[in-house]
Design a protein around this motif. Structure first.
Motif, PDB file in Angstrom:
ATOM      1  N   ASN A  87      -2.576  25.230  18.381  1.00  0.00           N
ATOM      2  CA  ASN A  87      -3.722  26.293  18.686  1.00  0.00           C
ATOM      3  C   ASN A  87      -4.718  26.702  17.558  1.00  0.00           C
ATOM      4  OD1 ASN A  87      -2.699  26.843  21.350  1.00  0.00           O
ATOM      5  ND2 ASN A  87      -1.195  28.376  20.854  1.00  0.00           N
ATOM      6  N   SER A  88      -4.185  26.896  16.351  1.00  0.00           N
ATOM      7  CA  SER A  88      -5.002  27.213  15.251  1.00  0.00           C
ATOM      8  C   SER A  88      -5.979  25.980  15.147  1.00  0.00           C
ATOM      9  CB  SER A  88      -4.135  27.372  14.098  1.00  0.00           C
ATOM     10  OG  SER A  88      -3.232  28.490  14.301  1.00  0.00           O
ATOM     11  N   ILE A  89      -5.523  24.595  15.155  1.00  0.00           N
ATOM     12  CA  ILE A  89      -6.421  23.517  14.794  1.00  0.00           C
ATOM     13  C   ILE A  89      -7.331  23.453  16.084  1.00  0.00           C
ATOM     14  CG2 ILE A  89      -6.654  20.884  15.100  1.00  0.00           C
ATOM     15  CD1 ILE A  89      -3.674  21.121  13.764  1.00  0.00           C
ATOM     16  N   GLN A  90      -7.105  23.838  17.345  1.00  0.00           N
ATOM     17  CA  GLN A  90      -8.180  23.758  18.327  1.00  0.00           C
ATOM     18  C   GLN A  90      -9.263  24.694  18.215  1.00  0.00           C
ATOM     19  OE1 GLN A  90      -5.915  24.117  22.028  1.00  0.00           O
ATOM     20  NE2 GLN A  90      -5.514  21.918  22.142  1.00  0.00           N
ATOM     21  N   THR A 145      -2.074  31.874  17.301  1.00  0.00           N
ATOM     22  CA  THR A 145      -2.376  31.013  16.000  1.00  0.00           C
ATOM     23  C   THR A 145      -1.180  31.295  15.056  1.00  0.00           C
ATOM     24  OG1 THR A 145      -3.735  32.906  15.555  1.00  0.00           O
ATOM     25  CG2 THR A 145      -4.802  31.001  16.494  1.00  0.00           C
ATOM     26  N   THR A 146      -1.163  30.529  14.254  1.00  0.00           N
ATOM     27  CA  THR A 146      -0.018  30.653  13.329  1.00  0.00           C
ATOM     28  C   THR A 146       0.129  31.763  12.462  1.00  0.00           C
ATOM     29  OG1 THR A 146       0.025  28.434  13.164  1.00  0.00           O
ATOM     30  CG2 THR A 146       1.302  29.244  11.419  1.00  0.00           C
ATOM     31  N   PRO A 147      -1.187  32.290  11.992  1.00  0.00           N
ATOM     32  CA  PRO A 147      -1.061  33.607  11.163  1.00  0.00           C
ATOM     33  C   PRO A 147      -0.359  34.718  12.169  1.00  0.00           C
ATOM     34  CG  PRO A 147      -3.089  32.948  10.785  1.00  0.00           C
ATOM     35  CD  PRO A 147      -2.439  31.989  12.183  1.00  0.00           C
ATOM     36  N   VAL A 148      -0.550  34.831  13.524  1.00  0.00           N
ATOM     37  CA  VAL A 148       0.242  35.856  14.093  1.00  0.00           C
ATOM     38  C   VAL A 148       1.560  35.622  14.346  1.00  0.00           C
ATOM     39  CG1 VAL A 148       0.369  36.991  16.541  1.00  0.00           C
ATOM     40  CG2 VAL A 148      -2.032  36.359  15.322  1.00  0.00           C
ATOM     41  N   VAL A 149       1.922  34.265  14.423  1.00  0.00           N
ATOM     42  CA  VAL A 149       3.245  33.901  14.397  1.00  0.00           C
ATOM     43  C   VAL A 149       3.986  34.213  12.948  1.00  0.00           C
ATOM     44  CG1 VAL A 149       4.948  31.868  14.666  1.00  0.00           C
ATOM     45  CG2 VAL A 149       3.006  32.222  16.244  1.00  0.00           C
ATOM     46  N   ILE A 150       3.328  34.037  12.150  1.00  0.00           N
ATOM     47  CA  ILE A 150       3.933  34.327  10.700  1.00  0.00           C
ATOM     48  C   ILE A 150       4.032  35.807  10.477  1.00  0.00           C
ATOM     49  CG2 ILE A 150       3.525  34.363   8.201  1.00  0.00           C
ATOM     50  CD1 ILE A 150       1.906  31.893   8.458  1.00  0.00           C
ATOM     51  N   ALA A 151       3.214  36.586  11.036  1.00  0.00           N
ATOM     52  CA  ALA A 151       3.455  37.917  11.207  1.00  0.00           C
ATOM     53  C   ALA A 151       4.582  38.588  11.787  1.00  0.00           C
ATOM     54  CB  ALA A 151       2.326  38.531  11.572  1.00  0.00           C
ATOM     55  N   ASN A 152       5.046  37.511  12.776  1.00  0.00           N
ATOM     56  CA  ASN A 152       6.223  38.111  13.651  1.00  0.00           C
ATOM     57  C   ASN A 152       7.693  37.637  13.237  1.00  0.00           C
ATOM     58  OD1 ASN A 152       4.472  39.210  15.475  1.00  0.00           O
ATOM     59  ND2 ASN A 152       4.231  37.396  16.820  1.00  0.00           N
ATOM     60  N   PHE A 153       7.534  37.172  11.949  1.00  0.00           N
ATOM     61  CA  PHE A 153       9.031  36.572  11.574  1.00  0.00           C
ATOM     62  C   PHE A 153       9.794  37.992  10.862  1.00  0.00           C
ATOM     63  CE2 PHE A 153       8.558  32.041  10.036  1.00  0.00           C
ATOM     64  CZ  PHE A 153       8.192  31.736  11.320  1.00  0.00           C
TER      65      PHE A 153
END
Length: 316
Positions: A113-116, A264-272
């Motif tokens: 998603n981030s790349i797209q 996107t990955t920044p949102v996933v990182i914040a959910n760790f």
């Protein structure tokens, strides 16, 4: 020798200095002074180079320390990541954090998603910014100047003031939680900066090049495509990198406009988050992996970036 023979005939003592090249007394001190000046200048240059290299190394250490600390933390054990006082280097090196981060559900999809989103946003920004900047710089109309100033003003608006209405608009047209919606939102961030960057690059290209191309039979559009665009290709690369980075690192719009499918990955990182707190090891590991594409892209386009940054220096 003629001087020595003349001295014998005259009854005087032959001078040994007459047989060797005579050196004026004032020349030797002058040579010594020049040599001393050269040595002094060379020593001064060496000192300046040493000072500049020291300052550069100190700046690189200060600038790169946060990323190095993140990188070292990604190799720490869970106990080391929350140790007090913290350590810079891991006491025990491990790849467990990378396995945990990359093995989670949704991480690979978030990368895609981030790349797209970044690619679509970059392409949209360039497609809109290049003709807009070209028209502003070549035709120099009042409306063009007002437009470019308005583009600058939009950068002063807080992103949250744009993100909330944009999220409502995308939901109304059925684009909620899609990479297209997020790409359009990211374009609103990168487009003003792209227009300003491309305007400065087009300003550096002399009009004589286009006039010569039109004399040779090119149309205005043909001169733009065949002459101007190749000249500003370095500037386009610089603009593309800035637009890509703006989308790649963006967090607020992604948080407001994505839910599950297009996170996107920044949102996933914040959910760790774990029951004991944030999973720092996995967060830093995923953040380190997320940095790799940007670093590779910058290295790949390094020559274009340098050419683009120095494009204005050759004007005139």
């Amino acid at each position: 020798m003629r001087v020595a023979e003349t001295s014998k005939h005259d009854g005087g003592t032959p001078a040994t200095a007459a047989t060797a090249p005579s050196v004026p007394a004032a020349v030797i001190p002058a040579r010594k002074r020049r040599g001393a000046n050269r040595e002094g200048l060379e020593a001064g240059r060496r000192s300046t180079r040493t000072l500049l290299w020291t300052l550069l190394a100190a700046a690189m250490v200060l600038y790169g320390f946060p990323f190095l600390y993140l990188l070292f933390t990604s190799f720490k054990t869970p106990i080391d990541t929350i140790a007090v006082p913290p350590t810079i280097l891991p006491r025990e090196w491990t790849l467990e954090n990378y396995a945990n981060a990359l093995g989670r559900n949704g991480v690979l999809a978030s990368f895609i998603n981030s790349i797209q989103t970044a690619i679509i946003s970059t392409v949209l920004s360039l497609l809109l910014a290049v003709p807009a900047a070209y028209g502003i710089t070549r035709y120099k109309t009042l409306s063009g100047r007002i437009f470019i100033m308005a583009a600058l003003v939009t950068r002063m608006v807080p992103p949250v003031a744009i993100g909330i209405p944009l999220a409502s608009m995308m939901a109304a047209v059925g684009l909620a939680d899609t990479p297209i919606a997020l790409s359009i939102a990211h374009t609103t961030i990168s487009l003003p900066l792209s227009i300003w960057l491309m305007s400065s690059f087009f300003e550096a290209v002399p009009n004589d090049l286009e006039e010569a191309a039109t004399v040779d039979g090119c149309s205005r559009l043909g001169a733009l495509w065949r002459v101007v665009i190749p000249v500003v290709s370095g500037g386009i690369a610089v603009t593309a990198i800035f637009a890509f980075l703006a989308s790649w690192n963006e967090f607020l719009f992604a948080l407001l406009m994505t839910a599950i499918r297009s996170q996107t990955t920044p949102v996933v990182i914040a959910n760790f988050q774990t029951q004991f707190g944030l999973d720092w090891g996995s967060m830093t590991a995923l953040a380190a992996v997320y940095s790799i594409p940007v670093i590779l892209l910058t290295l790949l386009l390094q020559r274009k970036i340098v050419a683009g940054m120095t494009l204005g220096a050759v004007k005139g």
